[in-house]
Design a protein around this motif. Sequence first.
Motif, short mmCIF file in Angstrom:
data_model
loop_
_atom_site.label_atom_id
_atom_site.label_comp_id
_atom_site.label_asym_id
_atom_site.label_seq_id
_atom_site.Cartn_x
_atom_site.Cartn_y
_atom_site.Cartn_z
N HIS A 39 0.85 -1.19 0.00
CA HIS A 39 0.00 0.00 0.00
C HIS A 39 0.88 1.24 0.00
O HIS A 39 2.02 1.21 0.46
CB HIS A 39 -0.91 0.01 1.23
CG HIS A 39 -1.81 -1.18 1.31
ND1 HIS A 39 -3.00 -1.26 0.64
CD2 HIS A 39 -1.67 -2.37 1.96
CE1 HIS A 39 -3.56 -2.43 0.89
NE2 HIS A 39 -2.77 -3.11 1.69
N GLU A 40 0.34 2.33 -0.50
CA GLU A 40 1.08 3.59 -0.57
C GLU A 40 1.15 4.31 0.78
O GLU A 40 2.12 4.98 1.07
CB GLU A 40 0.46 4.52 -1.62
CG GLU A 40 0.61 4.01 -3.03
CD GLU A 40 2.06 3.91 -3.46
OE1 GLU A 40 2.87 4.80 -3.10
OE2 GLU A 40 2.39 2.96 -4.17
N SER A 41 0.09 4.19 1.58
CA SER A 41 0.07 4.89 2.87
C SER A 41 -0.16 3.91 4.01
O SER A 41 -0.70 2.81 3.82
CB SER A 41 -1.04 5.95 2.87
OG SER A 41 -2.31 5.33 2.85
N GLU A 42 0.23 4.35 5.20
CA GLU A 42 0.05 3.50 6.38
C GLU A 42 -1.43 3.35 6.71
O GLU A 42 -1.87 2.29 7.14
CB GLU A 42 0.80 4.10 7.57
CG GLU A 42 0.73 3.22 8.80
CD GLU A 42 1.53 3.78 9.97
OE1 GLU A 42 1.63 3.06 10.98
OE2 GLU A 42 2.05 4.90 9.87
N ALA A 43 -2.21 4.40 6.48
CA ALA A 43 -3.65 4.34 6.77
C ALA A 43 -4.33 3.29 5.90
O ALA A 43 -5.19 2.54 6.38
CB ALA A 43 -4.28 5.70 6.56
N ALA A 44 -3.95 3.21 4.63
CA ALA A 44 -4.54 2.22 3.73
C ALA A 44 -4.14 0.81 4.14
O ALA A 44 -4.96 -0.12 4.10
CB ALA A 44 -4.10 2.49 2.29
N ALA A 45 -2.90 0.64 4.56
CA ALA A 45 -2.44 -0.68 5.00
C ALA A 45 -3.16 -1.10 6.27
O ALA A 45 -3.58 -2.26 6.41
CB ALA A 45 -0.93 -0.66 5.23
N ALA A 47 -6.14 -0.08 7.27
CA ALA A 47 -7.54 -0.34 6.95
C ALA A 47 -7.70 -1.73 6.33
O ALA A 47 -8.62 -2.48 6.69
CB ALA A 47 -8.07 0.73 6.00
N ALA A 48 -6.80 -2.10 5.42
CA ALA A 48 -6.86 -3.42 4.80
C ALA A 48 -6.59 -4.51 5.84
O ALA A 48 -7.24 -5.56 5.83
CB ALA A 48 -5.86 -3.51 3.66
#
Length: 75
Positions: A39-45, A47-48
């Motif tokens: 993922h590009e961002s920590e928030a996206a990682a 969330a997944a």
Amino acid sequence: MKRPTMQVEEIEPRTIQRADVAPADGFSLIVDGHFKTRHESEAAARAAGTELLGRFPMLQILVYDAATRVRSPLK
């Protein structure tokens, strides 16, 4: 009778991510000791990872930051 041949315009190269090699950039999920999605961002990682942990609560999921090479547990 000859069959018409199909012309392939351009084949895009596949990006293969190996589970035993740490990624060079971005954030990745480590599921039970194996690198999985990037993922590009920590928030996206996170969330997944949270969504995956909700479906499969028995998994051990960590978020890996490639820039600092730090693994942090998903809470």
